[in-house]
Design an enzyme around this catalytic site. Structure first.
Site, PDB file in Angstrom:
ATOM      1  N   HIS A  72       0.497  -1.090  -0.151  1.00  0.00           N
ATOM      2  CA  HIS A  72      -0.431   0.349   0.111  1.00  0.00           C
ATOM      3  C   HIS A  72       1.324   1.582  -0.192  1.00  0.00           C
ATOM      4  O   HIS A  72       1.392   0.879   0.270  1.00  0.00           O
ATOM      5  CB  HIS A  72      -0.929  -0.282   0.676  1.00  0.00           C
ATOM      6  CG  HIS A  72      -1.607  -0.892   1.593  1.00  0.00           C
ATOM      7  ND1 HIS A  72      -1.735  -1.285   2.808  1.00  0.00           N
ATOM      8  CD2 HIS A  72      -2.077  -1.794   0.457  1.00  0.00           C
ATOM      9  CE1 HIS A  72      -2.563  -2.635   2.458  1.00  0.00           C
ATOM     10  NE2 HIS A  72      -2.822  -3.470   1.372  1.00  0.00           N
ATOM     11  N   TYR A 135       3.358   2.002  13.186  1.00  0.00           N
ATOM     12  CA  TYR A 135       3.688   3.553  12.926  1.00  0.00           C
ATOM     13  C   TYR A 135       2.986   4.365  12.583  1.00  0.00           C
ATOM     14  O   TYR A 135       1.762   4.850  13.433  1.00  0.00           O
ATOM     15  CB  TYR A 135       3.117   2.977  11.209  1.00  0.00           C
ATOM     16  CG  TYR A 135       2.270   2.595  10.436  1.00  0.00           C
ATOM     17  CD1 TYR A 135       1.780   3.606   9.849  1.00  0.00           C
ATOM     18  CD2 TYR A 135       1.374   1.320  10.831  1.00  0.00           C
ATOM     19  CE1 TYR A 135      -0.154   3.126   9.054  1.00  0.00           C
ATOM     20  CE2 TYR A 135      -0.560   1.087  10.500  1.00  0.00           C
ATOM     21  CZ  TYR A 135      -0.689   2.342   9.649  1.00  0.00           C
ATOM     22  OH  TYR A 135      -2.065   1.739   9.192  1.00  0.00           O
TER      23      TYR A 135
END
Length: 479
Positions: A72, A135
């Protein structure tokens, strides 16, 4: 289970994908477990990490070995790390440009992190059970954002997954992603040039060109003095705003109507742009002026000289500088005596020479001309070189001289007798004026040490003037 490497020094290692950087993280352990600084802005930016301004922290927990997710590419930057467990990470550059399709892989455990720039495809496969993948992102997720995806099994990328994809759990959505040949590359964040109809705006257009991600707005397209500036664009799509819009009628600014317009365009709107830039992680480029100083200094003005504007125009420009500097990512380019496409002093003097008119020209104001393509080149340099944010003086280089000296240079270069130009003081020139006159700084010389230290070489003023008058690659731009 893999062993964590303890007490590694903090270090950054570039990868073949531009902007994708692996970081070694110091992990400190004892009988109780371990501790690390997973994200430490001051230390990591000192090693070259972009100050990317994270606004969201996400964690993906994976209970089984072989869990595979991706590939992605989102329209934001990410700081990827592992809280527990271990992953095999694979990154593919899906951005427009020569490295489109480049691949990098690495194993990531709690002692390693990686900075993933916008448009680089991100994927991973867990190598241990109970792996927590975390993240930071510098934008909030939005269903309206444009994403790019690549199939995990793409033959062109040819990622060597530790566990064959036929043996792992992959979502139906990830299985349906296209191959590299069918991926639409991620475009850069947009650059918006405000004041595109002015002299400097036109010079910027000539320098930056007509790439799809560069947008030019005249006042008719986007009036910075309107109250809806904050909602005038989908600002999360922009990476740079170059504010070449300004109120530059120096004398008219001394009138009641001009004063209000100057403050709105040169100060209030800049404050709004600075807020927009900070909210969306945009770099703001703003154009300043020698008029922020009173011209009484003995030598050239450095960027950190104290503001001391004499008139309304200078006051509004100083206020705009202060406002622009509140943006975390800002370049303020301070310039003087701007010459570009359109009506200006040089063209006026050339016209007078041709028509046989012998002018009286001010001789007690000293400075340097600045050609607009030099300003455009300096702005481009600051952005591409990622120079430290701040204020930079930008003028043409060479000896400083008076307006009368420049007029004589114009006459000489145009083939006329420079002795036809006579000197007059500023006071004498404006004596008897029937409309408001703004006070002018007598010394407008700006020190160029800071901009040249970044590797930029300003154009020589004599060569620039000769080329301008000869029409050789005619200069285009405005204040």
């Amino acid at each position: 289970m893999g062993e964590i490497e303890f007490s590694k020094p903090l270090a950054a290692t570039p990868t073949p994908i531009p902007g994708l950087v692996v970081f070694d993280l110091p992990v400190h352990g004892d009988s109780r477990g371990w501790f690390k600084e997973n994200w430490q802005r001051e230390k990591m930016t000192a090693l070259g990490l972009p100050d990317f301004g994270p606004v969201q922290n996400n964690i993906s927990f994976n209970d089984a070995i072989g869990t595979t997710r991706g590939i992605h590419a989102e329209p934001w930057d990410k700081w990827v790390s592992v809280a527990t467990g271990r992953i095999f990470g694979a990154w593919v550059d899906l951005r427009e440009g020569p490295t489109f399709g480049a691949v990098f892989t690495a194993e990531i455990d709690p002692s390693t992190a990686i900075f993933v720039p916008r448009g680089v495809g991100n994927s991973y496969q867990t190598l241990e059970a109970d792996t927590a993948y975390t993240y930071l992102a510098n934008d909030h997720w939005s269903p309206d954002a444009e994403y790019a995806f690549l199939n995990l099994a793409d033959e062109t990328a040819a990622i060597d997954w530790p566990i064959p994809l036929t043996e792992v759990e992959i979502s139906a959505k990830d299985k349906a992603h296209p191959g590299l040949a069918d991926v639409t590359p991620v475009a850069p964040r947009k650059t918006l040039v405000l004041g595109a109809g002015g002299q400097l705006g036109r010079a910027l257009h000539a320098t930056l060109g007509d790439a799809a991600h560069i947008e030019y707005a005249t006042r008719a397209d986007l009036d910075v003095t309107t109250g809806d500036l904050a909602t005038a664009r989908r600002w999360r799509d922009y990476g740079t705003i170059i504010n070449a819009a300004a109120y530059t009628a120096v004398d008219t600014a001394e009138t009641p109507e001009g004063r209000a317009a100057a403050w709105q365009a040169n100060a209030a709107s800049v404050a709004t742009l600075a807020r927009i830039a900070d909210e969306h992680g945009i770099t703001l480029v703003h154009i300043s002026s020698d008029y922020v100083f009173d011209g009484t200094a003995d030598g050239a003005y450095t960027e950190d000289a104290a503001f001391s504007p004499l008139g309304v125009y200078g006051q509004t420009k100083a206020a705009g500088d202060i406002a622009a500097a509140t943006a975390a990512r800002h370049y303020i380019t301070r310039t003087s005596w701007v010459i570009g496409e359109g009506n200006n002093f040089v063209r006026t003097m050339a016209s007078l020479a041709e028509r046989g008119i012998d002018p009286k020209v001010v001789s007690d104001q000293i400075g340097r001309l600045t050609f607009t393509d030099d300003i455009a080149a300096a702005i481009t340099h600051l952005l591409t070189a990622r120079a430290p944010y701040g204020t930079y003086n930008v003028t043409s280089s060479g000896r400083a001289r008076s307006w009368a000296d420049i007029a004589r240079d114009v006459f000489r270069l145009a083939g006329h007798d420079p002795a036809r130009v006579s000197d007059v003081t500023t006071v004498e020139y404006f004596a008897g004026a029937t409309t408001p006159v703004a006070p002018r700084p007598l010394n407008s010389v700006l020190d160029l040490t800071k901009i040249t230290a970044t590797g930029f070489v300003p154009g020589d003023v004599d060569a620039g003037l000769a080329a301008y008058l000869a029409g050789s690659g005619e200069r285009s731009g405005a204040e």
